[in-house]
Write an enzyme that holds these catalytic residues in place. Sequence first.
Site, PDB file in Angstrom:
ATOM      1  N   ASP A   1       1.579  -5.485 -19.557  1.00 34.60           N
ATOM      2  CA  ASP A   1       2.363  -5.236 -18.342  1.00 34.60           C
ATOM      3  C   ASP A   1       3.365  -6.380 -18.265  1.00 34.60           C
ATOM      4  OD1 ASP A   1       3.183  -4.140 -15.902  1.00 34.60           O
ATOM      5  OD2 ASP A   1       1.823  -5.444 -14.785  1.00 34.60           O
TER       6      ASP A   1
ATOM      7  N   GLU B   1       4.532  -1.367 -21.087  1.00 33.86           N
ATOM      8  CA  GLU B   1       5.133  -0.567 -20.012  1.00 33.86           C
ATOM      9  C   GLU B   1       6.629  -0.437 -20.240  1.00 33.86           C
ATOM     10  OE1 GLU B   1       3.877  -0.984 -15.793  1.00 33.86           O
ATOM     11  OE2 GLU B   1       6.028  -1.157 -15.417  1.00 33.86           O
TER      12      GLU B   1
ATOM     13  N   ASP C   1      -1.535  -7.325 -12.368  1.00 36.17           N
ATOM     14  CA  ASP C   1      -0.873  -7.205 -13.675  1.00 36.17           C
ATOM     15  C   ASP C   1      -1.898  -7.067 -14.789  1.00 36.17           C
ATOM     16  OD1 ASP C   1       1.995  -8.535 -12.718  1.00 36.17           O
ATOM     17  OD2 ASP C   1       0.237  -9.426 -11.804  1.00 36.17           O
TER      18      ASP C   1
END
Lengths: 176, 176
Positions: B7, B68, B141
């Site tokens: 992330d 991501e 996260d």
Amino acid sequence: MRVMGVDPGLTRCGLGAVEGRPGAPLSLVAVGVVRTGADEELGARLVGIEAGIERWLDEVRPDAVAVERVFSQHNVRTVMGTAQAAGIAVLCAARRGLPVALHTPSEVKAAITGSGTADKKQIGAMVTRLLRLAEMPKPADAADALALAICHIWRGGAQSRLAEALARAPRRNPAR
Amino acid sequence: MRVMGVDPGLTRCGLGAVEGRPGAPLSLVAVGVVRTGADEELGARLVGIEAGIERWLDEVRPDAVAVERVFSQHNVRTVMGTAQAAGIAVLCAARRGLPVALHTPSEVKAAITGSGTADKKQIGAMVTRLLRLAEMPKPADAADALALAICHIWRGGAQSRLAEALARAPRRNPAR
């Protein structure tokens, strides 16, 4: 000082190195582009950009690297790749302990042409004149990279002299 | 297969590794974050992110990396740093020849919770349940990185099986 400018991009990453100092003639060291294929996977493209920049840093041995600051207002379709190519340029320079500066497109235009809204052709013409080249560097990304390097020599120079003067000056008001 | 999810972020880059395959229980391999200081220069931050991801790749030895996908519609103030951190994760994986997949936040949400609009808490709750953890991984996260890895195991697995089936199948209509 020798500065390597980077006009970041995945398809064409412009690279240009200039030697000079404020108030003296500038000279071209090298100019070119690193290209990656639009059909390649992102990972392969980023690896290609890194390898190209590393090769340039090895050969050019700059004192500083100037990278165009990428804004998200740019072309939304390509801005992420542009930001990632810029990030890799910053990473490569920082790994070697080289100073890195980010300049916005309008800072570069203003430094080179006197106008923050100059077009690509005008930038190319001024880069050609300032470096006393026989013809305009192509593609535009290569000329933009040279413009970034020149901008940095001029701006960076002024900033360094200011920093040096401040460092030398006795601190009259050491507030904080 | 062992998947490392990323992330991306400059201040906190979430990392999470999961082992599993579609239709079987998943297990946690590792979870954490790489942090860099907001007061550090961009170059130092990117070098810190790269070093952290490299250390993770050395220790976790994933079969694939899921990152991501960053969109420019996100928070404009931080999106460039996020894109650059994502680019470094993709670069580190690609340099090792690891397959890299990009998944959008809504793909991850839909894979983990069944809804592409699930909130952070729901993602965290599902990650905790799917990995049979005693408590929710923190910060968010870190949980998001695990969600990316799980999403990739499930989606990637389905995509690989489809690709394998297509490769095995006789080509009846080889028209483009």
